[in-house]
Design an enzyme around this catalytic site. Structure first.
Site, PDB file in Angstrom:
ATOM      1  CG  ASN A   9     117.058  19.743  71.954  1.00 20.89           C
ATOM      2  OD1 ASN A   9     117.362  18.730  72.874  1.00 20.89           O
ATOM      3  ND2 ASN A   9     117.657  20.881  72.627  1.00 20.89           N
ATOM      4  CE  LYS A  11     113.948  21.464  74.032  1.00 23.72           C
ATOM      5  NZ  LYS A  11     112.923  22.853  74.232  1.00 23.72           N
ATOM      6  CG  HIS A  95     118.425  24.361  73.041  1.00 21.83           C
ATOM      7  ND1 HIS A  95     117.697  25.398  74.152  1.00 21.83           N
ATOM      8  CD2 HIS A  95     117.292  24.197  72.425  1.00 21.83           C
ATOM      9  CE1 HIS A  95     116.070  25.358  74.031  1.00 21.83           C
ATOM     10  NE2 HIS A  95     115.841  24.762  72.444  1.00 21.83           N
ATOM     11  CD  GLU A  97     115.129  25.286  76.992  1.00 21.36           C
ATOM     12  OE1 GLU A  97     115.641  23.435  77.092  1.00 21.36           O
ATOM     13  OE2 GLU A  97     113.498  24.199  76.313  1.00 21.36           O
ATOM     14  CD  GLU A 167     115.676  26.002  68.805  1.00 16.56           C
ATOM     15  OE1 GLU A 167     115.094  24.513  68.771  1.00 16.56           O
ATOM     16  OE2 GLU A 167     115.916  25.990  70.535  1.00 16.56           O
ATOM     17  N   GLY A 173     108.280  25.484  72.853  1.00 16.32           N
ATOM     18  CA  GLY A 173     107.812  25.514  73.940  1.00 16.32           C
ATOM     19  C   GLY A 173     106.350  25.534  74.836  1.00 16.32           C
ATOM     20  CB  SER A 213     105.876  25.547  68.715  1.00 21.68           C
ATOM     21  OG  SER A 213     105.949  25.482  70.315  1.00 21.68           O
TER      22      SER A 213
HETATM   23  P1  13P Z   1     109.400  22.879  71.171  1.00 17.38           P
HETATM   24  O1  13P Z   1     109.673  22.055  69.851  1.00 17.38           O
HETATM   25  O2  13P Z   1     109.339  22.150  72.822  1.00 17.38           O
HETATM   26  O3  13P Z   1     109.284  23.916  71.659  1.00 17.38           O
HETATM   27  O4  13P Z   1     111.295  22.748  71.385  1.00 17.38           O
HETATM   28  C1  13P Z   1     112.325  23.600  70.516  1.00 17.38           C
HETATM   29  C2  13P Z   1     113.682  22.933  71.291  1.00 17.38           C
HETATM   30  O5  13P Z   1     113.860  24.265  72.088  1.00 17.38           O
HETATM   31  C3  13P Z   1     114.630  22.506  70.376  1.00 17.38           C
HETATM   32  O6  13P Z   1     115.472  22.570  70.413  1.00 17.38           O
END
Ligand code: 13P
Length: 251
Positions: A9, A11, A95, A97, A167, A173, A213
């Site tokens: 992903n 983003k 997601h 976010e 997740e 992150g 992560s």
């Molecule tokens: P990270 O791997 O940067 O922690 O992000 C995970 C994520 O949100 C994948 O959709």
């Protein structure tokens, strides 16, 4: 046996030029990877460049969001049919976010999932608890509600075509990965929710990816858990070498 999926992903990262450069470096590194499905989710503006760059490879392209209506006066939104036409095979839905910053709810997740399926896309529906929810012992309760009010509203036929990504928000992150055991516990719980809501067979066929992560140095430990059917990778999917070494975890 569930086939594993390693998905990236991106983003809000990468221009079209950066997307082409990524694929030029990444595709040769994973050309022999046959043990899992590979998916990359670029931002909307780079989808076309990614689809073209991924031609003649086994890499499928995903969007990161969609709107549930077919078309209309919805400034800034993109429909499922538009994504299909652009060459997407998958779409990430709900997601954390989007839930956190853009008001996504279990109800919009349900509507988007149905719209995606109707257009023939494979939805990757995200669920997961925040740190406060985990620390107050609500992980299972939160994940169950997100499951029942999102994917749980689908028909059995629709449900058989989705993937879920677990997740935990506290692991995204932050560099703080869930241990393989913590992730496997929630995956097993989500599979039980699926069996209860639908039946044993679709629940055991459901692919549940872990996200938060995931890095080249922890993918092997995570994939050693039978409950984990793959990974949804954020930061580490932006670099061709790092994402290739995640895809090639088995070799
Ligand atoms: P990270 O791997 O940067 O922690 O992000 C995970 C994520 O949100 C994948 O959709």
């Amino acid at each position: 046996m569930r086939r594993r999926v390693i998905a990236g992903n991106w983003k809000m990262f990468k221009t079209q030029a950066e997307t082409r450069a990524f694929f030029a470096a990444f595709a040769p590194l994973v050309s022999r990877a046959k043990h899992c499905d590979m998916v990359i989710a670029p931002p909307f503006t780079a989808i076309r460049a990614a689809v073209e760059a991924a031609r003649n490879t086994d890499i499928a392209i995903s969007a990161q969001n969609l709107h549930w209506e077919k078309e209309g006066a919805f400034t800034g939104e993109i429909s499922a049919a538009m994504l299909v036409e652009a060459g997407c095979r998958y779409v990430i839905i709900g997601h954390s976010e989007r839930r956190q910053f853009f008001g996504e709810t279990d109800e919009s997740v349900a509507k988007k999932t149905k719209a995606a399926l109707a257009a023939g896309l494979l939805p990757i529906v995200c669920v997961g608890e925040t740190l406060a929810q985990r620390e107050s012992g609500q992980t299972h309760k939160v994940c169950k509600t997100q499951f029942l009010d999102g994917p749980g509203t689908l028909t059995p036929e629709e449900f058989s075509r989705i993937l879920i990504a677990y997740e935990p928000v506290w692991a995204i992150g932050t560099g703080r990965t869930a241990t393989p055991e913590i992730a496997a516990d929630v995956h097993k719980f989500l599979r039980e929710c699926a069996a209860e809501k639908f039946s044993a067979s679709p629940a055991s066929a459901l692919r549940i990816l872990y996200g938060g992560s995931v890095k080249p140095d922890n993918i092997k430990g995570l994939m050693a858990q039978e409950e984990l059917d793959g990974a949804l990778v954020g930061g580490a999917s932006l670099d061709a070498k790092s994402f290739a070494s995640i895809v090639n975890f088995a070799s």
